[in-house]
Design an enzyme around this catalytic site. Structure first.
Site, PDB file in Angstrom:
ATOM      1  N   GLU A 187      29.547  87.245  48.253  1.00 60.41           N
ATOM      2  CA  GLU A 187      29.197  85.581  49.295  1.00 60.41           C
ATOM      3  C   GLU A 187      29.188  85.076  48.135  1.00 60.41           C
ATOM      4  O   GLU A 187      29.346  83.078  49.526  1.00 60.41           O
ATOM      5  CB  GLU A 187      27.970  86.335  50.493  1.00 60.41           C
ATOM      6  N   ARG A 205      41.409  50.503  57.039  1.00 59.47           N
ATOM      7  CA  ARG A 205      40.015  48.690  56.958  1.00 59.47           C
ATOM      8  C   ARG A 205      40.276  48.058  56.338  1.00 59.47           C
ATOM      9  O   ARG A 205      39.949  47.843  55.231  1.00 59.47           O
ATOM     10  CB  ARG A 205      38.863  49.629  57.213  1.00 59.47           C
ATOM     11  N   GLN A 226      35.588  48.648  44.511  1.00 65.04           N
ATOM     12  CA  GLN A 226      35.266  49.189  43.457  1.00 65.04           C
ATOM     13  C   GLN A 226      33.844  50.237  44.270  1.00 65.04           C
ATOM     14  O   GLN A 226      33.815  51.300  44.016  1.00 65.04           O
ATOM     15  CB  GLN A 226      34.556  49.135  42.133  1.00 65.04           C
TER      16      GLN A 226
END
Length: 381
Positions: free
Chosen positions: A244, A270, A281
């Site tokens: 798991e 954008r 940055q």
């Protein structure tokens, strides 16, 4: 050392992506808001073969090796946005299927594994208790010998798939005087008298994966429902937890890849202050960190799969994979949301949900603190 996928693994990856885009693209936003588990999507995954990935063909699976299974789950996380569904699938595979495959008698394997693979049954492990979380082996649920069987009494909590599961791998004390060596595991079916789903639980994230408390009140099970031998509970639990921890976040690698691609597209498209935001940055460095986390986390998880196939001991490696990937998953989810700004905070962009889903990865299958304890122990500390 070859870091490339084999042709078979590459085809498996592409086939999983095609399947998930075609069959698993529903309204996760709505189901997340309602906390709704999709039995239909579960069925589709079973028809494709997801639940049967690590199970041999003779028991209804496809017999994929550990690394190929990890590759498939990563692809599923990339193309399927329902992290709750992915979590439920992983919970069944590692905490229920693998223990039955490893420790079950042949009649138990044939009784349960085909149904777990074909989607007609849902299963999970029942270990955690209200007073036994990280200290799992302090459990108080008892199994007392009575006639030709055992009588179970106690309460289990935080049981993933609990409200919908058909079979549970239940851990209980059969010989309290022997401590860890006195814990055994039982296969208990949902309809067994004395077993009840006492309370459904509601979570911050992974809301499409159902969770509940289980109550055992004079729950009588036959002796042949025991999984493995008396006192084998510790070995069964540790074996399933190794699988798991190493595999449960493989799908998160795919989610992180998708987040990276979305963030790159947004940073290039954008425009603010007269230029794409990726030119700043403050944005570009976040994306770089997301890329580094993804590639390094993938190496740890793939290495775990490779070691598993080599028959190597993987206790520390699974803990390292779980610890590192869970921390990376949460941070990259936060970074993706930050890059999108106010839009990322909106439900319709689906990034805030991924943050909520990622928080749980530092808790389930052993908290990050427990993983550090395991690694420290492996180093002799």
């Amino acid at each position: 050392m070859d870091f490339s996928l084999s042709p078979k693994q590459a085809e498996l990856r592409e086939s999983v992506i095609r399947f998930a885009r075609r069959e698993l693209a529903d309204d996760v936003v709505q189901r997340d808001a309602q906390g709704e588990f999709s039995r239909e999507l579960w069925r589709r995954c079973a028809v494709f073969g997801i639940q049967g990935l690590p199970i041999p063909e003779e028991y209804g699976g496809s017999g994929q090796d550990a690394l190929s299974t990890i590759v498939a789950l990563e692809a599923l996380g990339y193309a399927c946005k329902d992290n709750g569904l992915l979590f439920s699938l992983n919970a069944q595979m590692w905490s229920c299927e693998i223990p039955i495959l490893k420790f079950g008698r042949d009649d138990q394997r044939r009784r349960y594994l085909p149904g777990l693979c074909d989607g007609s049954r849902i299963g999970v492990q029942a270990m955690s208790e209200p007073g036994a979380g990280s200290d799992a082996f302090s459990l108080r649920t008892s199994a007392e010998r009575s006639g030709g069987g055992y009588v179970l009494n106690g309460t289990k909590t935080f049981i993933t798939n609990g409200p919908v599961a058909d079979v549970f791998v239940v851990f209980a004390r059969t010989d309290p005087a022997r401590g860890f060596a006195g814990i055994s595991a039982f296969l208990v079916e949902r309809e067994t008298p004395g077993l009840s789903i006492s309370r459904e639980l509601h979570k911050m994230g992974l809301r499409t994966s159902p969770m509940a408390e289980l109550s055992f009140q004079d729950c009588v099970v036959p002796a042949d429902s025991m999984l493995g031998s008396p006192g084998a509970g510790l070995a069964i639990f540790n074996h399933s937890m190794d699988w798991e921890r190493g595999c449960i976040l493989a799908s998160a690698l795919g989610t992180m890849q998708r987040q990276l691609e979305r963030s790159l597209g947004h940073a290039k498209g954008r425009t603010q202050f007269g230029q794409p935001i990726g030119k700043f940055q403050a944005v570009s460095h976040r994306i770089v960190d997301m890329k580094v986390r993804l590639e390094t986390a993938r190496l740890l998880v793939y290495r775990y799969g490779w070691l598993k196939e080599q028959g190597k001991h993987t206790g520390m490696d699974s803990a390292m994979a779980k610890l590192y990937l869970s921390e990376c998953f949460l941070q990259s989810s936060l970074d993706a949301l930050q890059i999108f700004g106010g839009y990322g905070y909106m439900t319709e962009y689906e990034l805030e949900r991924e943050v909520r889903d990622a928080v749980g990865s530092r808790l389930y299958s052993g908290t990050s603190e427990i993983q550090r304890n395991i690694i420290a122990g492996g180093l002799g500390l």
